[in-house]
Design a protein around this motif. Structure first.
Motif, PDB file in Angstrom:
ATOM      1  N   THR A  36     -54.920 -53.862   1.958  1.00 20.77           N
ATOM      2  CA  THR A  36     -55.120 -54.273   0.564  1.00 20.77           C
ATOM      3  C   THR A  36     -55.824 -53.171  -0.231  1.00 20.77           C
ATOM      4  O   THR A  36     -55.443 -52.863  -1.373  1.00 20.77           O
ATOM      5  N   ILE A  37     -56.850 -52.582   0.370  1.00 20.01           N
ATOM      6  CA  ILE A  37     -57.566 -51.509  -0.319  1.00 20.01           C
ATOM      7  C   ILE A  37     -56.638 -50.321  -0.582  1.00 20.01           C
ATOM      8  O   ILE A  37     -56.629 -49.748  -1.685  1.00 20.01           O
ATOM      9  N   ARG A  38     -55.844 -49.944   0.403  1.00 18.88           N
ATOM     10  CA  ARG A  38     -54.930 -48.807   0.222  1.00 18.88           C
ATOM     11  C   ARG A  38     -53.894 -49.109  -0.852  1.00 18.88           C
ATOM     12  O   ARG A  38     -53.568 -48.240  -1.680  1.00 18.88           O
ATOM     13  N   ALA A  39     -53.369 -50.337  -0.844  1.00 16.29           N
ATOM     14  CA  ALA A  39     -52.373 -50.703  -1.842  1.00 16.29           C
ATOM     15  C   ALA A  39     -52.989 -50.703  -3.243  1.00 16.29           C
ATOM     16  O   ALA A  39     -52.387 -50.211  -4.209  1.00 16.29           O
ATOM     17  N   ARG A  40     -54.195 -51.257  -3.368  1.00 15.80           N
ATOM     18  CA  ARG A  40     -54.855 -51.298  -4.674  1.00 15.80           C
ATOM     19  C   ARG A  40     -55.182 -49.890  -5.158  1.00 15.80           C
ATOM     20  O   ARG A  40     -54.962 -49.563  -6.336  1.00 15.80           O
ATOM     21  N   ASP A  41     -55.713 -49.036  -4.295  1.00 16.86           N
ATOM     22  CA  ASP A  41     -56.063 -47.669  -4.696  1.00 16.86           C
ATOM     23  C   ASP A  41     -54.837 -46.889  -5.136  1.00 16.86           C
ATOM     24  O   ASP A  41     -54.901 -46.101  -6.094  1.00 16.86           O
ATOM     25  N   ASP A  42     -53.720 -47.080  -4.431  1.00 17.88           N
ATOM     26  CA  ASP A  42     -52.506 -46.364  -4.811  1.00 17.88           C
ATOM     27  C   ASP A  42     -52.026 -46.796  -6.190  1.00 17.88           C
ATOM     28  O   ASP A  42     -51.634 -45.962  -7.016  1.00 17.88           O
ATOM     29  N   LEU A  43     -52.074 -48.096  -6.455  1.00 16.24           N
ATOM     30  CA  LEU A  43     -51.665 -48.585  -7.768  1.00 16.24           C
ATOM     31  C   LEU A  43     -52.587 -48.047  -8.852  1.00 16.24           C
ATOM     32  O   LEU A  43     -52.128 -47.603  -9.909  1.00 16.24           O
ATOM     33  N   ARG A  44     -53.874 -48.059  -8.606  1.00 20.16           N
ATOM     34  CA  ARG A  44     -54.822 -47.555  -9.598  1.00 20.16           C
ATOM     35  C   ARG A  44     -54.595 -46.070  -9.881  1.00 20.16           C
ATOM     36  O   ARG A  44     -54.698 -45.620 -11.025  1.00 20.16           O
ATOM     37  N   GLU A  45     -54.287 -45.308  -8.842  1.00 13.32           N
ATOM     38  CA  GLU A  45     -54.062 -43.878  -9.040  1.00 13.32           C
ATOM     39  C   GLU A  45     -52.805 -43.639  -9.876  1.00 13.32           C
ATOM     40  O   GLU A  45     -52.780 -42.750 -10.742  1.00 13.32           O
ATOM     41  N   ARG A  46     -51.772 -44.443  -9.641  1.00  9.39           N
ATOM     42  CA  ARG A  46     -50.543 -44.302 -10.440  1.00  9.39           C
ATOM     43  C   ARG A  46     -50.810 -44.675 -11.899  1.00  9.39           C
ATOM     44  O   ARG A  46     -50.317 -44.013 -12.824  1.00  9.39           O
ATOM     45  N   VAL A  47     -51.587 -45.734 -12.114  1.00  8.04           N
ATOM     46  CA  VAL A  47     -51.914 -46.136 -13.481  1.00  8.04           C
ATOM     47  C   VAL A  47     -52.805 -45.092 -14.138  1.00  8.04           C
ATOM     48  O   VAL A  47     -52.633 -44.756 -15.316  1.00  8.04           O
ATOM     49  N   ARG A  48     -53.744 -44.540 -13.378  1.00  8.77           N
ATOM     50  CA  ARG A  48     -54.612 -43.488 -13.927  1.00  8.77           C
ATOM     51  C   ARG A  48     -53.780 -42.292 -14.389  1.00  8.77           C
ATOM     52  O   ARG A  48     -54.050 -41.695 -15.439  1.00  8.77           O
ATOM     53  N   THR A  49     -52.777 -41.936 -13.617  1.00  6.55           N
ATOM     54  CA  THR A  49     -51.902 -40.824 -14.006  1.00  6.55           C
ATOM     55  C   THR A  49     -51.188 -41.131 -15.315  1.00  6.55           C
ATOM     56  O   THR A  49     -51.084 -40.273 -16.211  1.00  6.55           O
ATOM     57  N   LEU A  50     -50.685 -42.358 -15.446  1.00  6.11           N
ATOM     58  CA  LEU A  50     -50.019 -42.754 -16.687  1.00  6.11           C
ATOM     59  C   LEU A  50     -50.978 -42.674 -17.875  1.00  6.11           C
ATOM     60  O   LEU A  50     -50.621 -42.162 -18.949  1.00  6.11           O
ATOM     61  N   LEU A  51     -52.193 -43.169 -17.705  1.00  8.45           N
ATOM     62  CA  LEU A  51     -53.153 -43.140 -18.801  1.00  8.45           C
ATOM     63  C   LEU A  51     -53.596 -41.718 -19.123  1.00  8.45           C
ATOM     64  O   LEU A  51     -53.850 -41.381 -20.289  1.00  8.45           O
ATOM     65  N   ASP A  52     -53.683 -40.870 -18.107  1.00  5.56           N
ATOM     66  CA  ASP A  52     -53.996 -39.458 -18.364  1.00  5.56           C
ATOM     67  C   ASP A  52     -52.895 -38.815 -19.208  1.00  5.56           C
ATOM     68  O   ASP A  52     -53.174 -38.001 -20.105  1.00  5.56           O
ATOM     69  N   GLU A  53     -51.658 -39.159 -18.909  1.00  4.76           N
ATOM     70  CA  GLU A  53     -50.535 -38.637 -19.699  1.00  4.76           C
ATOM     71  C   GLU A  53     -50.605 -39.138 -21.137  1.00  4.76           C
ATOM     72  O   GLU A  53     -50.278 -38.411 -22.084  1.00  4.76           O
ATOM     73  N   GLU A  54     -51.023 -40.393 -21.297  1.00  4.15           N
ATOM     74  CA  GLU A  54     -51.178 -40.934 -22.647  1.00  4.15           C
ATOM     75  C   GLU A  54     -52.318 -40.230 -23.380  1.00  4.15           C
ATOM     76  O   GLU A  54     -52.196 -39.885 -24.556  1.00  4.15           O
ATOM     77  N   ALA A  55     -53.420 -40.005 -22.697  1.00  7.19           N
ATOM     78  CA  ALA A  55     -54.557 -39.311 -23.320  1.00  7.19           C
ATOM     79  C   ALA A  55     -54.185 -37.883 -23.708  1.00  7.19           C
ATOM     80  O   ALA A  55     -54.725 -37.342 -24.681  1.00  7.19           O
ATOM     81  N   ALA A  56     -53.259 -37.293 -22.952  1.00  9.96           N
ATOM     82  CA  ALA A  56     -52.863 -35.908 -23.235  1.00  9.96           C
ATOM     83  C   ALA A  56     -52.230 -35.763 -24.612  1.00  9.96           C
ATOM     84  O   ALA A  56     -52.221 -34.669 -25.177  1.00  9.96           O
ATOM     85  N   ARG A  57     -51.716 -36.863 -25.185  1.00 13.35           N
ATOM     86  CA  ARG A  57     -51.178 -36.778 -26.545  1.00 13.35           C
ATOM     87  C   ARG A  57     -52.284 -36.424 -27.524  1.00 13.35           C
ATOM     88  O   ARG A  57     -52.070 -35.669 -28.477  1.00 13.35           O
ATOM     89  N   PHE A  58     -53.476 -36.970 -27.291  1.00 15.11           N
ATOM     90  CA  PHE A  58     -54.615 -36.657 -28.154  1.00 15.11           C
ATOM     91  C   PHE A  58     -55.121 -35.242 -27.897  1.00 15.11           C
ATOM     92  O   PHE A  58     -55.382 -34.479 -28.829  1.00 15.11           O
TER      93      PHE A  58
END
Length: 625
Positions: free
Chosen positions: A511-533
Motif C-alpha cells: 500500500t505504501i509503495r502504491a501510494r508513493d508511486d501515485l503521489r510521485e506521478r501527481v507531483r510530476t504533473l503539478l511540477d509541469e503545471e507550475a512550470a507554466r508560471f
C-alpha cells in the motif's frame, strides 16, 4: 585582464533588460542602465581602443541658448540650422576637419547613430569644415530641456560621449536648475568643461559673470573656464555672430586642436573621471539588480507554495475517502449492496470471498471498477491543479512586480495561466493508467512467491490489483450517512482480503509503495503545471549571477583604472613631462562627495599662454581687437 578587458566584461551583462519588474525605483534603474550602457558604447570603450583619436567637444545647453548660432560662428559657415521654432536642433550636427572625417564617419564614436551628410531622424549629420583644426570636432547637441523627450535623452547621451563639454547658457537663464543638474554631473565625473555665457547685455557682463562664477564655485566647479559672449543685434535668426564676439573661444579651440599634449590631457582627465564614476554607478546598478532578483525569487516562491498546496489537496483527497464516492461507490454497490457488511464480515467472509472471485473473474466486469477509479483520481488531480493555478495567479497579483508582469502577459494569457493547462486531462489519464500498471506489477511481483501464488490466482492479478488500489484510499473521512458504511465496508473489506492473500505486513508495504508511486506521478504533473508560471519568469529574468558579475567588473576597473594605454600617434607623457612608452599612469585625484575613489572637480587645462588665455569671467569682444 587589462582596463579595456575589464570594461568589456562590464558591458557584456548589460545587453538585456535587467529591470523588467516594477519594483523599487525601476524607472530610475532603467535610466541608469541606459546611461551606463550608452557611455560605455559611445565613449569609454571607443576612447580606450583609440586613446589618441580626435577630441570630441559637445556643444550643449538649454533651449534658445544659441548653441547652433555659436557653432556656425565658430567655424565661419552655416553648418547647423538655427531658428525661432523650438526645438531647433532635431538632428545633431558633427563638424569635423577633412583629416578627421574618416574617423567620425565610422562607428568609432556613437555607434548607435547612423551617419548622414543631410538631415534625417536617428542620424548623426557629419559636416566637414576647412576652418576647424585637425584633432578636434564640434558636436551641436539638442536642447537638454527640450519639450521632446527623445531630444532630451539624446542630448544627455551626447554629453556623456564627450571628451569636453562646451556648455552654453544665457544671461537670462544661467541660474535655471536643469543646466545645473548637467553641470553637477560633469563635476561628479570630472568631465573637462568650459562654460559659455551667451547673450549678455554689455552693461551686465561683469555682474552676471561674477554671479555665475559664484554659482560655479558653490556647485563644486570652481576654476571652470568661463567665456562671455555679449548680446548682439542680428538681422535674422540664421545670421552669425560677429567674429570678434567669438574670437576668444575660437582661438582657444584652435590652440587646443594644435596642442596634442593638451588634447591628450583633456582626454585623460575626462576618461579618468568617467572611469572613477563607475565605482559608485556600477555597485548601485548591482544593488538594483539584486532587488529585481529578490522580486523574482518572491514570485517563484509564490508558485512553489501554491503547487505545494495543490499536492496537499491531492493528499487530502486520497485520505478523506472522496474517491470512494460516485462511480466507484456505485460499482461496489452493484455487488455488495447496502447491508450491514461490516457486521456480517467475520461470519460471511467465505461467501463474500466467493462472490468477489466471481466479480473479478467475469461475473461483474472488473473494467468498470477500474475505469471508475481512474476517473476519480483524474478528477482529483485536475481539482488540485486548478486550485494551485488560481492561488498562484492571486499571489502574483498582490506581490511586488507581479501585477506588471501579468499586465505584460495580457488579460487573456493571464486568465489562462490561472487555470490548469488544457492538456492536463490527457496527461493525468496517462499518469493514472501508468500507476495502475505499476500496481498490477506489484501484485505480480508479490504473487510470484510460492506461498501467495495460489491465493493470488484465486482472485486474478487484476482483481488483487484493484483491491490494492482501493486500499490506497482506505480512509472514510469526509463521507456522510450511508456512504460511510458502504465506503468503509469497501475499504476495510479490500484490506481484509488483501491481508488474507499477502499477509498484513506485505499489505502495508504494498500500500505504501502504491501510494508513493501515485503521489510521485501527481507531483510530476503539478511540477509541469507550475512550470507554466516559471517559464513566464524565465523569459524576462536577468541571468543568475548578473549582480556578482557587475561587482567583479567594477572591482577589476578600480584595480586597473590608474593605467591607460599609451598613445600610438604621439609619445606618451610620463609624470614630469618626460616621454615614455607602454602605459600612462593617471594621478588619482581626491574624491568628491560620496564616491569612494572619484576624481575631483575637473579644471580644464589652458592650452598655452597666448593673449586669448583668460581667467574666468574675463572674456569680452574688446579682447579680440
Amino acid at each position: 585582464m587589462d582596463l579595456l578587458g575589464a570594461l568589456e566584461s562590464l558591458r557584456r551583462p548589460l545587453d538585456r533588460d535587467l529591470f523588467p519588474l516594477a519594483v523599487g525605483e525601476a524607472g530610475a534603474d532603467r535610466r541608469a542602465l541606459r546611461e551606463l550602457t550608452g557611455q560605455l558604447d559611445d565613449y569609454l570603450l571607443p576612447r580606450l581602443r583609440a586613446i589618441d583619436a580626435p577630441l570630441l567637444a559637445v556643444v550643449g545647453g538649454s533651449t534658445g541658448a544659441g548653441k547652433s548660432t555659436l557653432v556656425n560662428s565658430l567655424v565661419g559657415a552655416d553648418v547647423t540650422e538655427p531658428g525661432v521654432l523650438r526645438p531647433t536642433t532635431l538632428v545633431p550636427t558633427l563638424v569635423v576637419s577633412a583629416a578627421d572625417r574618416t574617423w567620425f564617419m565610422g562607428q568609432n564614436v556613437l555607434p548607435g547613430l547612423s551617419r548622414a551628410t543631410g538631415a534625417g531622424p536617428g542620424a548623426l549629420r557629419v559636416v566637414t569644415s576647412g576652418t576647424l583644426g585637425e584633432g578636434l570636432a564640434l558636436l551641436d547637441a539638442p536642447d537638454i530641456d527640450s519639450v521632446v523627450t527623445a531630444n532630451r535623452e539624446l542630448a544627455a547621451q551626447l554629453l556623456a560621449a564627450a571628451d569636453l563639454w562646451l556648455f552654453v547658457t544665457t544671461a537670462a537663464r544661467y541660474a535655471d536648475e536643469v543646466p545645473w543638474s548637467f553641470l553637477r554631473s560633469a563635476r561628479e565625473r570630472s568631465t573637462a568643461l568650459a562654460v559659455v555665457l551667451d547673450r549678455v547685455p554689455p552693461d551686465a557682463v561683469e555682474p552676471v559673470s561674477r554671479d555665475l562664477t559664484r554659482l560655479l564655485a558653490e556647485n563644486g566647479l570652481e576654476g571652470t573656464r568661463l567665456f562671455t559672449v555679449p548680446e548682439a543685434p542680428l538681422p535674422d535668426e540664421k545670421a552669425r555672430l560677429p567674429a570678434s564676439y567669438v574670437e576668444p573661444i575660437s582661438s582657444w579651440l584652435a590652440e587646443l586642436a594644435a596642442d596634442a599634449a593638451e588634447r591628450s590631457r583633456v582626454v585623460r582627465q575626462t576618461l579618468s573621471g568617467a572611469l572613477d564614476s563607475l565605482s559608485t554607478r556600477v555597485p548601485a546598478l548591482a544593488d538594483a539588480v539584486e532587488r529585481q532578483q529578490a522580486a523574482f525569487d518572491g514570485l517563484r516562491s509564490i508558485v512553489a507554495g501554491a503547487y505545494a498546496g495543490g499536492m496537499a489537496d491531492f493528499d487530502a483527497g486520497m485520505r478523506d475517502g472522496s474517491l470512494l464516492r460516485g462511480e466507484v461507490l456505485a460499482r461496489w454497490q452493484d455487488f455488495i449492496g447496502t447491508g450491514d457488511l461490516m457486521r456480517s464480515l467475520e461470519t460471511r467472509v467465505g461467501r463474500i470471498r466467493d462472490r468477489l472471485v466471481g466479480f473479478f473473474t467475469g461475473k461483474v466486469p472488473e473494467a468498470q471498477l477500474r475505469d471508475a477509479l481512474e476517473s476519480g483520481v483524474e478528477s482529483l488531480i485536475r481539482g488540485a491543479a486548478d486550485g494551485a493555478a488560481e492561488r498562484a495567479l492571486e499571489g502574483w497579483s498582490a506581490a511586488p512586480g507581479g501585477p506588471g508582469l501579468l499586465e505584460r502577459l495580457g488579460a487573456v494569457e493571464a486568465a489562462r495561466l490561472g487555470r490548469a493547462s488544457p492538456d492536463l486531462p490527457k496527461r493525468a489519464e496517462a499518469a493514472v493508467r501508468g500507476w495502475q500498471e505499476f500496481v498490477l506489477d506489484l501484485v505480480r511481483e508479490e504473487g510470484s512467491e510460492r506461498r501467495t501464488a495460489a491465493r493470488v490466482a484465486s482472485f486474478g492479478v487484476n482483481g488483487a490489483g484493484l483491491l490494492l488500489m482501493l486500499a490506497v484510499f482506505a480512509s472514510t473521512g469526509g463521507l456522510t450517512g450511508i456512504e460511510v458504511g458502504i465506503a468503509g465496508g469497501t475499504s476495510v473489506l479490500s484490506q481484509k482480503l488483501l491481508e488474507a492473500v499477502f499477509g498484513d505486513q506485505a499489505v502495508r508495504t504494498l500500500t505504501i509503495r502504491a501510494r508513493d508511486d501515485l503521489r510521485e506521478r501527481v507531483r510530476t504533473l503539478l511540477d509541469e503545471e507550475a512550470a507554466r508560471f516559471t517559464a513566464v519568469l524565465e523569459t524576462v529574468e536577468p541571468p543568475k549571477g548578473t549582480s556578482k558579475a557587475l561587482r567583479e567588473a567594477a572591482r577589476q576597473i578600480r584595480h586597473h583604472r590608474t593605467t591607460l594605454p599609451a598613445a600610438t600617434a604621439l609619445p606618451a607623457q610620463e609624470p614630469g613631462g618626460r616621454s615614455g612608452t607602454g602605459t600612462l599612469e593617471l594621478p588619482v585625484q581626491p574624491s568628491v562627495g560620496p564616491q569612494d575613489d572619484d576624481a575631483s572637480t575637473a579644471e580644464l587645462p589652458v592650452p598655452g599662454e597666448g593673449r586669448h588665455s583668460r581667467g574666468r569671467g574675463e572674456a569680452g569682444p574688446e579682447e579680440a581687437s
